[in-house]
Design an enzyme around this catalytic site. Structure first.
Site, PDB file in Angstrom:
ATOM      1  N   CYS A  19       0.867  -1.175   0.000  1.00 50.52           N
ATOM      2  CA  CYS A  19       0.000   0.000   0.000  1.00 50.52           C
ATOM      3  C   CYS A  19       0.905   1.227   0.000  1.00 50.52           C
ATOM      4  O   CYS A  19       2.130   1.094  -0.004  1.00 50.52           O
ATOM      5  CB  CYS A  19      -0.996  -0.012   1.159  1.00 50.52           C
ATOM      6  SG  CYS A  19      -0.299   0.127   2.803  1.00 50.52           S
ATOM      7  N   CYS A  93      -1.995   1.309  -4.167  1.00 55.40           N
ATOM      8  CA  CYS A  93      -0.687   1.934  -4.446  1.00 55.40           C
ATOM      9  C   CYS A  93      -0.604   2.451  -5.874  1.00 55.40           C
ATOM     10  O   CYS A  93       0.424   2.971  -6.286  1.00 55.40           O
ATOM     11  CB  CYS A  93       0.468   0.991  -4.124  1.00 55.40           C
ATOM     12  SG  CYS A  93       0.681  -0.378  -5.255  1.00 55.40           S
ATOM     13  N   CYS A  97       3.513   0.110  -8.328  1.00 52.48           N
ATOM     14  CA  CYS A  97       3.918  -1.292  -8.194  1.00 52.48           C
ATOM     15  C   CYS A  97       4.463  -1.822  -9.510  1.00 52.48           C
ATOM     16  O   CYS A  97       3.759  -1.808 -10.517  1.00 52.48           O
ATOM     17  CB  CYS A  97       2.729  -2.146  -7.768  1.00 52.48           C
ATOM     18  SG  CYS A  97       2.064  -1.650  -6.188  1.00 52.48           S
TER      19      CYS A  97
END
Length: 139
Positions: A19, A93, A97
């Site tokens: 996150c 996120c 990522c």
């Protein structure tokens, strides 16, 4: 879902929770998986912009169910952590990522516990537990 072939050096499947701040959702998820999988899964968590400390309300919510995450520290998300994981679970996120072929990705839509009271964080905690129980059956 198909079983995930473990790629870790331990021979266990590995899961990375990501996150933004690595201070609430991902730490609670890592705590649940560590607790419920009882050593059968390698657990990691990280954030794209890690906070200085884990959210104290998340710590309290987990303590209520007998899981101690007080020693957890927010970690920065690295390419190595993603590469070393079989499953990458993101929690808001965004595009931070990295995506690698052959990894299983899931995006869990969960409220951010930052700034929330204990009642709201308990609901997030319990939602995460349900998702972790399902995840364990898929590993």
């Amino acid at each position: 879902m198909p079983e995930i072939a473990p790629e870790t050096t331990t021979g266990k499947p590995s899961v990375l929770f990501v996150c933004v701040h690595n201070a609430g959702r991902s730490q609670m998820a890592a705590g649940w998986l560590t607790h419920l999988a009882a050593g059968r899964v390698e657990v990691r968590s990280a954030g794209s912009a890690p906070a200085d400390q884990v959210n104290p309300v998340a710590i309290e919510a987990m303590r209520e169910v007998g899981i101690d995450i007080t020693a957890a520290q927010p970690n920065v998300l690295t390419v190595d952590a993603v590469e070393a994981s079989d499953v990458v679970i993101t929690m808001g996120c965004g595009d931070a990522c990295p995506i690698f072929p052959g990894k299983r990705y899931e995006d869990w839509k969960l409220d951010d516990p930052a700034g929330q009271d204990i009642e709201a964080v308990r609901k997030i905690r319990d939602d995460i537990r349900t998702r972790i129980e399902k995840l364990i059956t898929q590993l």
